[in-house]
Design a protein around this motif. Structure first.
Motif, short mmCIF file in Angstrom:
data_model
loop_
_atom_site.label_atom_id
_atom_site.label_comp_id
_atom_site.label_asym_id
_atom_site.label_seq_id
_atom_site.Cartn_x
_atom_site.Cartn_y
_atom_site.Cartn_z
N ALA A 93 -29.53 -6.40 22.03
CA ALA A 93 -30.65 -5.52 21.72
C ALA A 93 -30.89 -5.52 20.22
CB ALA A 93 -30.37 -4.10 22.21
N ILE A 94 -32.13 -5.80 19.81
CA ILE A 94 -32.47 -5.94 18.40
C ILE A 94 -33.20 -4.68 17.93
CG2 ILE A 94 -33.59 -7.37 16.66
CD1 ILE A 94 -31.48 -8.89 18.25
N ALA A 95 -32.55 -3.89 17.08
CA ALA A 95 -33.13 -2.67 16.55
C ALA A 95 -33.34 -2.79 15.04
CB ALA A 95 -32.21 -1.48 16.85
N GLY A 96 -34.11 -1.85 14.49
CA GLY A 96 -34.36 -1.85 13.05
C GLY A 96 -35.80 -1.46 12.76
N THR A 97 -36.04 -0.96 11.57
CA THR A 97 -37.39 -0.56 11.19
C THR A 97 -38.31 -1.76 11.06
OG1 THR A 97 -36.41 1.29 9.97
CG2 THR A 97 -38.72 0.80 9.51
N HIS A 98 -37.80 -2.84 10.49
CA HIS A 98 -38.61 -4.03 10.27
C HIS A 98 -37.97 -5.25 10.92
CE1 HIS A 98 -39.95 -1.32 7.14
NE2 HIS A 98 -38.80 -1.44 6.51
N GLY A 99 -38.80 -6.14 11.47
CA GLY A 99 -38.32 -7.45 11.91
C GLY A 99 -37.89 -7.57 13.35
N LYS A 100 -37.97 -6.48 14.13
CA LYS A 100 -37.48 -6.52 15.52
C LYS A 100 -38.14 -7.62 16.34
CE LYS A 100 -38.62 -2.22 16.36
NZ LYS A 100 -38.96 -1.71 15.02
N THR A 101 -39.47 -7.64 16.31
CA THR A 101 -40.20 -8.61 17.13
C THR A 101 -39.89 -10.04 16.71
OG1 THR A 101 -41.99 -7.06 17.59
CG2 THR A 101 -42.50 -9.40 17.83
N THR A 102 -39.88 -10.28 15.40
CA THR A 102 -39.61 -11.63 14.90
C THR A 102 -38.21 -12.08 15.28
OG1 THR A 102 -41.16 -11.43 13.06
CG2 THR A 102 -39.40 -13.06 12.83
N VAL A 103 -37.21 -11.23 15.09
CA VAL A 103 -35.82 -11.63 15.38
C VAL A 103 -35.62 -11.82 16.88
CG1 VAL A 103 -33.41 -10.91 15.26
CG2 VAL A 103 -34.90 -10.62 13.27
N THR A 104 -36.19 -10.94 17.70
CA THR A 104 -36.06 -11.10 19.16
C THR A 104 -36.69 -12.42 19.60
OG1 THR A 104 -36.22 -8.69 19.40
CG2 THR A 104 -36.48 -10.01 21.39
N SER A 105 -37.88 -12.70 19.07
CA SER A 105 -38.56 -13.95 19.40
C SER A 105 -37.81 -15.16 18.86
CB SER A 105 -39.99 -13.91 18.83
OG SER A 105 -40.69 -15.09 19.15
N MET A 106 -37.29 -15.04 17.65
CA MET A 106 -36.55 -16.13 17.02
C MET A 106 -35.28 -16.46 17.80
SD MET A 106 -35.17 -16.17 13.04
CE MET A 106 -36.77 -16.21 12.24
N LEU A 107 -34.55 -15.42 18.22
CA LEU A 107 -33.32 -15.63 18.99
C LEU A 107 -33.64 -16.26 20.34
CD1 LEU A 107 -30.25 -15.24 19.15
CD2 LEU A 107 -30.67 -12.94 20.04
N SER A 108 -34.69 -15.77 21.00
CA SER A 108 -35.10 -16.34 22.28
C SER A 108 -35.50 -17.80 22.11
CB SER A 108 -36.27 -15.54 22.85
OG SER A 108 -36.76 -16.12 24.04
N ASP A 109 -36.19 -18.12 21.03
CA ASP A 109 -36.63 -19.49 20.77
C ASP A 109 -35.43 -20.41 20.56
OD1 ASP A 109 -39.13 -21.14 20.28
OD2 ASP A 109 -38.03 -21.58 18.44
N ALA A 140 -33.48 -8.21 24.13
CA ALA A 140 -34.54 -7.21 24.21
C ALA A 140 -34.76 -6.54 22.86
CB ALA A 140 -34.19 -6.14 25.25
N GLU A 141 -36.03 -6.29 22.58
CA GLU A 141 -36.39 -5.52 21.39
C GLU A 141 -36.07 -4.06 21.66
OE1 GLU A 141 -40.47 -4.85 18.79
OE2 GLU A 141 -40.12 -6.75 19.84
N ALA A 142 -35.43 -3.41 20.69
CA ALA A 142 -35.00 -2.02 20.86
C ALA A 142 -35.70 -1.14 19.83
CB ALA A 142 -33.48 -1.92 20.70
N CYS A 143 -36.73 -0.43 20.28
CA CYS A 143 -37.57 0.36 19.36
C CYS A 143 -37.04 1.79 19.21
CB CYS A 143 -39.01 0.39 19.86
SG CYS A 143 -40.13 1.25 18.73
N GLU A 144 -37.01 2.27 17.97
CA GLU A 144 -36.51 3.62 17.70
C GLU A 144 -37.55 4.71 17.94
OE1 GLU A 144 -38.15 2.34 13.62
OE2 GLU A 144 -37.37 1.43 15.46
N TYR A 145 -38.83 4.33 18.15
CA TYR A 145 -39.87 5.33 18.36
C TYR A 145 -39.53 6.19 19.57
CZ TYR A 145 -44.38 7.52 19.09
OH TYR A 145 -45.37 8.45 19.26
N GLN A 146 -39.61 7.49 19.40
CA GLN A 146 -39.25 8.47 20.45
C GLN A 146 -37.82 8.26 20.96
OE1 GLN A 146 -40.96 10.96 20.78
NE2 GLN A 146 -43.16 10.61 20.95
N ARG A 147 -36.99 7.61 20.14
CA ARG A 147 -35.57 7.36 20.47
C ARG A 147 -35.41 6.52 21.74
NH1 ARG A 147 -36.32 12.01 17.92
NH2 ARG A 147 -34.81 12.73 16.35
#
Length: 423
Positions: A93-109, A140-147
């Motif tokens: 699970a990829i969490a963080g304020t910045h870069g979640k989508t890029t890192v999740t996509s990069m790892l999947s790639d 999976a991307e792990a978003c902190e919004y609304q916890r």
């Protein structure tokens, strides 16, 4: 939500869903057999046995209320994602304020290029879409919004960075840190950016970064017109990494990917080679051609991300830098207004669109007019047409134009290209 829909279709479930406006993704889902509705109505629920809603939906939504009244099982998107992820042998699970989508996509790639069957839930469109299916490993991307990321209990929890970004659900950094610590406590192993202050609060985590204290490091960092290469080191292992996506922040992103690959026991030489082919994700430094100037759309909507985009554009080389910025939500604009002004200060000119309110009500104390008063290089534009005219009046051959924001500012790109074609 669309990735979850694709997952359900993949496993033979009957799926329907709605969105407030039409899109290419809705057409893609329709082609997969999903029953699609444009607009929200109670009747859309039909004979659904489970209703899944996103955190962007308000509690008074017609469909959500209809489901609650009829006793249909209701789950949040984060609850469903957590349930799905829990069924895999290995989960990242990829969490963080910045870069979640890029890192999740990069790892999947990287997994894809190495022939590693896996499932991926990505918050944006990567080279293989926003959903990949297969194998016993899930990313999976792990978003902190609304916890929402607290629903995930991964094998490896990754924290890329922690900065204040959601004042509508976190009152201060103390609350934000508390949520991220809970995410870490729910992970079997934790990998954290050791150069970020948050890492000091998680003493037993594995760390990546540039500092000598990190287990995984990038050394001998070199840059050529915004493209970076470096040597990934851990223990007695050293692997050359060459990136095809621009920006210094991509060093950290790729370093996180290499670190996860080492934790999972993958051959790092192959991982490094696979990384060199990653070409980015939709709306993350996306280039548009057919212009005398460089036209780039980027999802940057936080001052740190904007600063990174501006610095990357200047590093890549341009005569002048012009920025069209669409602030995203009034609460974020209000909480970080001075930081926004500073992050945009290096541009030769900035056109500020009205705030993209998303889920919020209008707040005149935090609108674009308030922000522009703090800037010496900014001006207000009240519509997309005004923004297009501003770009074409100012940008010349050899200049760079950045379209920044998490709303619909990216749609300006096609309008700018069309007007160039007319000329």
């Amino acid at each position: 939500m669309s990735a979850l829909a694709q997952y359900c279709v993949k496993f033979g479930m009957e799926v329907s869903g709605s969105d407030r406006q039409d899109s290419e993704m809705l057409h893609h889902l329709k082609d997969l057999g999903v029953k699609v509705f444009v607009g929200h109505k109670a009747s859309n629920i039909g004979r659904a046995q489970v209703v899944v809603y996103t955190s962007a939906v308000h509690f008074d939504n017609e469909e959500l209320q209809a489901a609650l009244k009829t006793g249909v099982k209701v789950m949040s998107r984060s609850e469903m994602l957590g349930w799905i992820v829990s069924g895999f042998t290995t989960s990242v699970a990829i969490a963080g304020t910045h870069g979640k989508t890029t890192v999740t996509s990069m790892l999947s790639d990287v997994f894809y290029r190495m022939g590693l069957l896996h499932t991926a839930f990505i918050g944006g469109e990567g080279s293989h879409g926003n959903f990949v299916s297969g194998g016993d490993t899930v990313v999976a991307e792990a978003c902190e919004y609304q916890r929402s990321f607290l629903e995930l209990k991964p094998t490896v929890g990754v924290v890329l960075n922690v900065e204040y970004d959601h004042p509508d659900c976190y009152d201060n950094m103390t609350e934000l840190y508390k949520a991220f610590r809970k995410f870490c406590n729910g992970s079997q192993q934790v990998l954290i950016n050791g150069d970020d202050k948050f890492s000091e609060t998680i003493p037993n985590a594995l760390t990546f970064g540039l500092g000598n204290n990190n287990l995984y490091r990038a050394v001998d960092i070199r840059c050529d017109k915004g493209l970076y290469r470096y040597t990934f080191v851990t223990g007695d292992i050293a692997v050359d990494v060459r990136l095809s996506v621009v920006g210094r922040h991509q060093v950290y992103n790729s370093l996180a990917v290499m670190s996860v690959c080492h934790i999972l026991g993958l051959p790092l030489l192959q991982c490094g080679k696979a990384l060199s082919h990653f070409g980015g994700t939709h709306r993350r430094w996306e280039r548009f051609s057919d212009n005398p100037f460089n036209l780039i759309a980027d999802y940057a909507h936080h001052p740190t991300e904007i600063q990174s985009s501006v610095d990357t554009a200047l590093q890549c080389g341009c005569n002048k830098l012009w920025v069209v910025f669409q602030p995203h939500t009034y609460s974020r604009t209000k909480a970080l207004m001075k930081q926004f002004a500073r992050s945009l200060s290096k541009a030769d000119g900035v056109a500020l669109l009205p705030v993209y309110s998303a889920r919020e009500s209008v707040d005149k104390s935090a609108d674009s007019d308030s922000l522009v008063r703090l800037m010496s290089n900014g001006m207000l534009v009240h519509s997309f047409n005004d923004a297009v005219n501003w770009v074409n009046d100012n940008a010349r051959e050899g200049d760079t134009v950045l379209l920044l924001g998490a709303g619909d500012v990216c749609e300006l790109a096609q309008l700018i290209v069309k007007q160039q074609d007319v000329r």
